[in-house]
Design a protein around this motif. Structure first.
Motif, PDB file in Angstrom:
ATOM      1  N   ARG A 281       0.830  -1.204   0.000  1.00 19.14           N
ATOM      2  CA  ARG A 281       0.000   0.000   0.000  1.00 19.14           C
ATOM      3  C   ARG A 281       0.865   1.256   0.000  1.00 19.14           C
ATOM      4  O   ARG A 281       0.640   2.193  -0.776  1.00 19.14           O
ATOM      5  N   SER A 282       1.881   1.256   0.855  1.00 21.68           N
ATOM      6  CA  SER A 282       2.765   2.423   0.928  1.00 21.68           C
ATOM      7  C   SER A 282       3.538   2.610  -0.369  1.00 21.68           C
ATOM      8  O   SER A 282       3.688   3.734  -0.863  1.00 21.68           O
ATOM      9  N   ALA A 283       4.023   1.507  -0.945  1.00 20.18           N
ATOM     10  CA  ALA A 283       4.750   1.602  -2.215  1.00 20.18           C
ATOM     11  C   ALA A 283       3.850   2.108  -3.332  1.00 20.18           C
ATOM     12  O   ALA A 283       4.279   2.881  -4.201  1.00 20.18           O
ATOM     13  N   SER A 284       2.597   1.701  -3.313  1.00 25.43           N
ATOM     14  CA  SER A 284       1.661   2.159  -4.335  1.00 25.43           C
ATOM     15  C   SER A 284       1.402   3.659  -4.213  1.00 25.43           C
ATOM     16  O   SER A 284       1.319   4.372  -5.217  1.00 25.43           O
ATOM     17  N   LEU A 285       1.295   4.142  -2.994  1.00 18.55           N
ATOM     18  CA  LEU A 285       1.079   5.574  -2.790  1.00 18.55           C
ATOM     19  C   LEU A 285       2.247   6.400  -3.329  1.00 18.55           C
ATOM     20  O   LEU A 285       2.054   7.503  -3.850  1.00 18.55           O
ATOM     21  N   GLU A 286       3.448   5.866  -3.198  1.00 20.75           N
ATOM     22  CA  GLU A 286       4.637   6.574  -3.673  1.00 20.75           C
ATOM     23  C   GLU A 286       4.989   6.228  -5.116  1.00 20.75           C
ATOM     24  O   GLU A 286       6.005   6.695  -5.634  1.00 20.75           O
ATOM     25  N   LYS A 287       4.148   5.386  -5.758  1.00 20.77           N
ATOM     26  CA  LYS A 287       4.371   4.974  -7.153  1.00 20.77           C
ATOM     27  C   LYS A 287       5.734   4.319  -7.324  1.00 20.77           C
ATOM     28  O   LYS A 287       6.483   4.600  -8.270  1.00 20.77           O
ATOM     29  N   LEU A 288       6.055   3.402  -6.421  1.00 21.56           N
ATOM     30  CA  LEU A 288       7.335   2.693  -6.454  1.00 21.56           C
ATOM     31  C   LEU A 288       7.132   1.287  -6.997  1.00 21.56           C
ATOM     32  O   LEU A 288       6.119   0.635  -6.714  1.00 21.56           O
ATOM     33  N   LYS A 289       8.087   0.838  -7.746  1.00 18.80           N
ATOM     34  CA  LYS A 289       8.046  -0.514  -8.294  1.00 18.80           C
ATOM     35  C   LYS A 289       8.543  -1.493  -7.239  1.00 18.80           C
ATOM     36  O   LYS A 289       9.623  -1.309  -6.672  1.00 18.80           O
ATOM     37  N   VAL A 290       7.769  -2.517  -6.985  1.00 18.14           N
ATOM     38  CA  VAL A 290       8.110  -3.524  -5.988  1.00 18.14           C
ATOM     39  C   VAL A 290       8.806  -4.689  -6.677  1.00 18.14           C
ATOM     40  O   VAL A 290       8.390  -5.140  -7.749  1.00 18.14           O
ATOM     41  N   HIS A 291       9.847  -5.182  -6.055  1.00 15.44           N
ATOM     42  CA  HIS A 291      10.581  -6.309  -6.627  1.00 15.44           C
ATOM     43  C   HIS A 291       9.685  -7.548  -6.649  1.00 15.44           C
ATOM     44  O   HIS A 291       8.970  -7.836  -5.680  1.00 15.44           O
ATOM     45  N   PRO A 292       9.691  -8.323  -7.760  1.00 16.95           N
ATOM     46  CA  PRO A 292       8.810  -9.506  -7.853  1.00 16.95           C
ATOM     47  C   PRO A 292       9.019 -10.512  -6.735  1.00 16.95           C
ATOM     48  O   PRO A 292       8.099 -11.257  -6.393  1.00 16.95           O
ATOM     49  N   SER A 293      10.219 -10.544  -6.144  1.00 13.89           N
ATOM     50  CA  SER A 293      10.475 -11.506  -5.066  1.00 13.89           C
ATOM     51  C   SER A 293       9.534 -11.303  -3.892  1.00 13.89           C
ATOM     52  O   SER A 293       9.205 -12.260  -3.177  1.00 13.89           O
ATOM     53  N   THR A 294       9.097 -10.068  -3.671  1.00  8.37           N
ATOM     54  CA  THR A 294       8.159  -9.809  -2.574  1.00  8.37           C
ATOM     55  C   THR A 294       6.824 -10.491  -2.846  1.00  8.37           C
ATOM     56  O   THR A 294       6.230 -11.111  -1.950  1.00  8.37           O
ATOM     57  N   TYR A 295       6.337 -10.408  -4.080  1.00  9.06           N
ATOM     58  CA  TYR A 295       5.080 -11.079  -4.435  1.00  9.06           C
ATOM     59  C   TYR A 295       5.235 -12.598  -4.384  1.00  9.06           C
ATOM     60  O   TYR A 295       4.316 -13.310  -3.961  1.00  9.06           O
ATOM     61  N   VAL A 296       6.387 -13.079  -4.818  1.00  8.32           N
ATOM     62  CA  VAL A 296       6.645 -14.528  -4.760  1.00  8.32           C
ATOM     63  C   VAL A 296       6.576 -15.014  -3.315  1.00  8.32           C
ATOM     64  O   VAL A 296       6.010 -16.084  -3.028  1.00  8.32           O
ATOM     65  N   LEU A 297       7.146 -14.224  -2.399  1.00  7.24           N
ATOM     66  CA  LEU A 297       7.106 -14.598  -0.985  1.00  7.24           C
ATOM     67  C   LEU A 297       5.668 -14.663  -0.481  1.00  7.24           C
ATOM     68  O   LEU A 297       5.306 -15.581   0.280  1.00  7.24           O
ATOM     69  N   MET A 298       4.833 -13.723  -0.899  1.00  7.13           N
ATOM     70  CA  MET A 298       3.425 -13.758  -0.494  1.00  7.13           C
ATOM     71  C   MET A 298       2.740 -15.026  -0.985  1.00  7.13           C
ATOM     72  O   MET A 298       1.973 -15.665  -0.244  1.00  7.13           O
ATOM     73  N   VAL A 299       3.015 -15.392  -2.236  1.00 10.99           N
ATOM     74  CA  VAL A 299       2.413 -16.614  -2.787  1.00 10.99           C
ATOM     75  C   VAL A 299       2.863 -17.827  -1.989  1.00 10.99           C
ATOM     76  O   VAL A 299       2.054 -18.713  -1.646  1.00 10.99           O
ATOM     77  N   GLN A 300       4.146 -17.876  -1.646  1.00  8.52           N
ATOM     78  CA  GLN A 300       4.668 -19.015  -0.885  1.00  8.52           C
ATOM     79  C   GLN A 300       4.002 -19.126   0.476  1.00  8.52           C
ATOM     80  O   GLN A 300       3.617 -20.228   0.911  1.00  8.52           O
ATOM     81  N   ILE A 301       3.860 -17.986   1.164  1.00 10.47           N
ATOM     82  CA  ILE A 301       3.270 -18.008   2.507  1.00 10.47           C
ATOM     83  C   ILE A 301       1.807 -18.429   2.448  1.00 10.47           C
ATOM     84  O   ILE A 301       1.355 -19.294   3.215  1.00 10.47           O
ATOM     85  N   LEU A 302       1.042 -17.839   1.533  1.00  8.89           N
ATOM     86  CA  LEU A 302      -0.380 -18.161   1.441  1.00  8.89           C
ATOM     87  C   LEU A 302      -0.607 -19.609   1.014  1.00  8.89           C
ATOM     88  O   LEU A 302      -1.531 -20.278   1.519  1.00  8.89           O
ATOM     89  N   ALA A 303       0.223 -20.094   0.089  1.00  9.10           N
ATOM     90  CA  ALA A 303       0.070 -21.492  -0.342  1.00  9.10           C
ATOM     91  C   ALA A 303       0.475 -22.454   0.770  1.00  9.10           C
ATOM     92  O   ALA A 303      -0.162 -23.500   0.959  1.00  9.10           O
ATOM     93  N   ARG A 304       1.537 -22.097   1.509  1.00  9.28           N
ATOM     94  CA  ARG A 304       1.981 -22.960   2.610  1.00  9.28           C
ATOM     95  C   ARG A 304       0.898 -23.068   3.683  1.00  9.28           C
ATOM     96  O   ARG A 304       0.700 -24.128   4.284  1.00  9.28           O
ATOM     97  N   ASP A 305       0.177 -21.963   3.904  1.00  7.24           N
ATOM     98  CA  ASP A 305      -0.904 -21.976   4.897  1.00  7.24           C
ATOM     99  C   ASP A 305      -2.232 -22.433   4.298  1.00  7.24           C
ATOM    100  O   ASP A 305      -3.267 -22.387   4.987  1.00  7.24           O
ATOM    101  N   GLU A 306      -2.193 -22.855   3.021  1.00  4.26           N
ATOM    102  CA  GLU A 306      -3.378 -23.356   2.311  1.00  4.26           C
ATOM    103  C   GLU A 306      -4.510 -22.329   2.295  1.00  4.26           C
ATOM    104  O   GLU A 306      -5.695 -22.669   2.366  1.00  4.26           O
ATOM    105  N   ARG A 307      -4.122 -21.075   2.167  1.00  9.87           N
ATOM    106  CA  ARG A 307      -5.111 -19.991   2.080  1.00  9.87           C
ATOM    107  C   ARG A 307      -5.293 -19.653   0.600  1.00  9.87           C
ATOM    108  O   ARG A 307      -4.994 -18.557   0.128  1.00  9.87           O
ATOM    109  N   TYR A 308      -5.805 -20.627  -0.135  1.00  9.78           N
ATOM    110  CA  TYR A 308      -5.906 -20.504  -1.590  1.00  9.78           C
ATOM    111  C   TYR A 308      -6.941 -19.467  -2.013  1.00  9.78           C
ATOM    112  O   TYR A 308      -6.761 -18.777  -3.029  1.00  9.78           O
TER     113      TYR A 308
END
Length: 748
Positions: free
Chosen positions: A597-624
């Motif tokens: 949210r903060s990065a979006s407000l500042e119009k900053l590009k987020v490294h894809p690794s951050t999104y990959v980490l989110m996918v890993q955490i949600l999939a590991r917790d089976e929060r599909y």
């Protein structure tokens, strides 16, 4: 002269773990030579000068190096009240008496003297300037005299005078500002700024002092007034000994405005400025208090603590003495019976030096950012403080990251962490837009070392004001009344601080020694406050960026800014805490969402690794379901890395795998999409997709192997026919001959 030596009590340095926020580092720069009579500080050239009967030795103090070797020049014998080199180091000015200044040309060896009328005036001091109007300024009891040096006649030429009865004065080359005191109690101050942009006169202003008794009017002493610079702005600090307050005035082109007052706990104080941070030394109490003038609040950053001598030990002394003997040099012993803290023999040189007159030591004052950050419980304030530091930008950055990690591991409330993300990413966005994130600077050059005139001004006569004798290239005729700008009209002065303050470009966190641009007075006191973040106003236009979408090569060049990029937050915070928070994935996901949210407000590009980490955490917790929602709502931005992670995590959930395939197709990654279809056994669908989207980068053998694995001769024959029809020369290839034979065998 810098000061007089006197005795004082000794401090103990035996405790290496002494708590302090400010320190001086052993060893000091030794500026004592045999036969030395006195020490002077030439703030224009950042030289410490030691005088013998016939020589002047000089040590360069910027960049600060305790092992720097001195240079020397011969001088004639005689009294020396003040001594300064010209800014090009070709001339040496020596004040011999209150009526004579001697100029020595180093190249020709010629010497000439400039004298005043002893019956009507006396010389208080002098200083060299980089103003286009003059080269040297004499400060007399009758006013200022501005001279230019003529190379042909090798003499001084009077450019103009400014008539004003002067009791004492203070000048710092760092600010290019001279403050003149007049009046019965010396409470009327007038300022002139002489810079490469010209000459600008400040309006007169009166200092208000508390009265000890009803019928007693105290006089303002020169040692109670200090000129400092912080964040490119010039301030005057005045010590009120009766009220025990340090009043802070800020200079504008058309006004001098009091900013507030700081409490004082000692009858003797001094000030330093380190990395735009104000240090108020309570000399008698032997503590230092830290203030950040950038903040609206005048509250101290931390509690008062002693000044610490770091690196001092018997072993260090022994090694230094051994090296001195081996090199044949003579060094005075530095021991705990000689070194004192806040003694009468200490003279503080603006901005960040202190000279021990009795021992001939010059120390540089430093901030301990780690100790400051560890002692503060106000997370937001300390992060903002660290983000403004330039001298130790990398250390400040690592401290910010460490604080963020600790806050997350302590599982502080999500709004607290969200505030941290806002602070860090706002600072990073500002650094990107201003260009300060990439600008390389040397730490020792981030603030100009200057000092009040090291000779204490002498008392003089009473006041009267006369007109100006104005001449010169940039000088504008005008009256002395009111606000006077003698070099430009207001509309002509380029500005970099729109609130109208008196600024100096070289004290911004990105100066270049020897090539300073003009220090300017701003148009007025009205206007909005702009963040004085580093070299933004001067150096930012060439590197102006709206976001962080730049190459990773540039993102790694963090030099002058402690700003933390989104990639830094991923690698140094999220990736490191993820393993320790494996059982609390929902909390970490909530933190990352706030980061996005903060990065979006500042119009900053987020490294894809951050999104990959989110996918890993949600999939590991089976929060599909939540993962699917994040994908559909673009909270997780599409990328090849995210798509591949969805495919990997989708082994246990076909819907998630389908999201990964759809993302590849959405990103027009046709080659990868076709390969995955083939790997999943959908080779006929892959053929149709490849033909439709003209994908010709996938090897035919992959399709043929998949068709052969299906053990369906009709499918294998269809694939062979497809490549024979659409790939020229395939019919004569070895793959065609081999799989045609295999298809015939399967059919029989």
């Amino acid at each position: 002269m810098i000061g007089e030596a006197s005795s004082s009590s000794h401090s103990c340095f035996s405790g290496s773990n002494a708590l302090s926020h400010v320190y001086i580092q052993y060893p000091p720069l030794r500026c004592h030579v045999p036969g030395s009579r006195s020490l002077f500080y030439d703030d224009g050239n950042k030289l410490i000068l030691s005088l013998t009967s016939n020589q002047v030795f000089s040590w360069k103090t910027a960049p600060y190096d305790p092992n720097v070797a001195p240079s020397s020049d011969p001088i004639r014998e005689g009294p020396v009240l003040s001594i300064r080199y010209s800014l090009d180091l070709k001339l040496l000015g020596i004040q011999r008496s209150s009526h004579e200044i001697q100029i020595w040309n180093k190249e020709s060896g010629d010497t000439f003297s400039q004298k005043c009328r002893p019956e009507s005036e006396s010389i208080l001091g002098f200083f060299w300037t980089d103003s286009p109007t003059c080269d040297i300024v004499f400060v007399k009891t009758s006013g200022l005299e501005l001279y230019s040096y003529n190379n042909e006649s090798r003499n001084l030429h009077l450019v103009q005078t400014k008539k004003l009865s002067i009791s004492w004065y203070i000048y710092t080359h760092e600010s290019r500002l001279v403050v003149l005191a007049s009046g019965m109690q010396c409470k009327t101050l007038t300022g002139y700024q002489l810079s490469s942009a010209g000459i600008i006169r400040l309006p007169k202003f009166e200092i208000v002092m508390a009265k000890p008794q009803a019928n007693n009017n105290p006089s303002l002493a020169a040692e109670d007034v200090h000129i400092i610079t912080a964040y490119g702005r010039i301030y005057c600090l005045q010590f009120d000994r009766v009220a025990m307050l340090l009043h802070c005035y800020r200079f504008y082109r058309d006004a001098v405005v009091q900013q507030g007052s700081l409490p004082v706990y000692s009858n003797r104080i001094d000030v330093s400025v380190v990395d735009n941070v104000l240090l108020v030394h309570q000399v008698e109490a032997k503590v230092v208090i830290i203030y950040d003038l950038f903040a609206d609040s005048l509250s101290p950053i931390s509690a008062p603590l002693p000044l610490f001598l770091r690196g001092f030990s018997r072993a260090n002394i022994a090694s230094t003495q051994t090296a001195s003997k081996a090199s044949g040099t003579s060094e005075s012993d530095l021991s705990d019976t000689e070194v004192t803290i806040y003694g009468d023999q200490w003279d503080f040189l603006v901005p960040d030096l202190v000279c021990d007159i009795s021992n001939g030591y010059l120390w540089k004052i430093n901030l301990d950012l780690e100790a400051i950050s560890a002692s503060s419980s106000e997370v937001q304030l300390i992060l903002e403080f660290l983000q403004r530091r330039k001298l130790e930008a990398e250390k400040a950055k690592q401290l910010c990251l460490a604080i963020t990690r600790t806050i997350i591991l302590e599982r502080r409330p999500v709004p607290v962490v969200a505030m941290i993300m806002d602070v860090l990413l706002t600072a990073y966005s500002h650094a990107i837009k201003t260009g300060s994130y990439y600008k390389r600077i040397r730490a020792e050059e981030t603030s100009q070392s200057g000092a009040s005139n090291v000779n204490k001004p002498k008392p003089a006569v009473n006041d009267s004001t006369t007109g100006i004798d104005a001449s010169g290239k940039f000088i504008k005729q005008g009256s002395e009344s009111g606000t006077e700008n003698e070099s430009y009209t207001r509309s002509n002065v380029p500005t970099s601080d729109p609130d109208g303050s008196l600024i100096l470009n070289s004290s911004l966190p990105d100066p270049s020694i020897g090539s300073e641009r003009g220090y300017l007075l701003e148009p007025g006191t009205s206007g909005g406050e702009d963040l004085p973040a580093g070299p933004s106003q001067i150096l930012g236009s060439g590197n102006n960026q709206s976001n962080s979408n730049v190459s990773e090569r540039h993102q790694n060049q963090v030099t002058s800014s402690p700003a933390t990029s989104p990639a830094d937050l991923y690698s140094s915070v999220f990736a490191q805490v993820e393993e320790e928070m494996a059982r609390d994935g929902s909390y970490l996901v909530a933190i990352i969402v706030e980061f996005l949210r903060s990065a979006s407000l500042e119009k900053l590009k987020v490294h894809p690794s951050t999104y990959v980490l989110m996918v890993q955490i949600l999939a590991r917790d089976e929060r599909y379901a939540q993962l699917g929602t994040f994908i559909m709502n673009k909270i997780i931005e599409p990328s090849k890395e995210v798509a591949l992670q969805l495919l990997e995590s989708g082994r246990q959930n076909l819907q998630i795998r389908k999201l990964g395939l759809d993302m590849l197709r959405q990103l027009l990654l046709h080659h990868d999409y076709v390969l995955l279809l083939v790997q999943d056994g959908f080779y006929l669908e892959a053929l149709r997709y490849a033909r439709k989207n003209k994908v010709n980068t996938v090897r035919p053998s992959l399709f043929l192997e998949a068709a052969y694995a299906s053990k369906d001769p009709q499918h294998l024959a269809a694939v062979l026919r497809f490549f024979s029809d659409f790939i020229p020369g395939f019919s004569s290839s070895s793959d065609h001959h081999m799989y045609r034979r295999i298809a015939a065998e399967m059919a029989s």
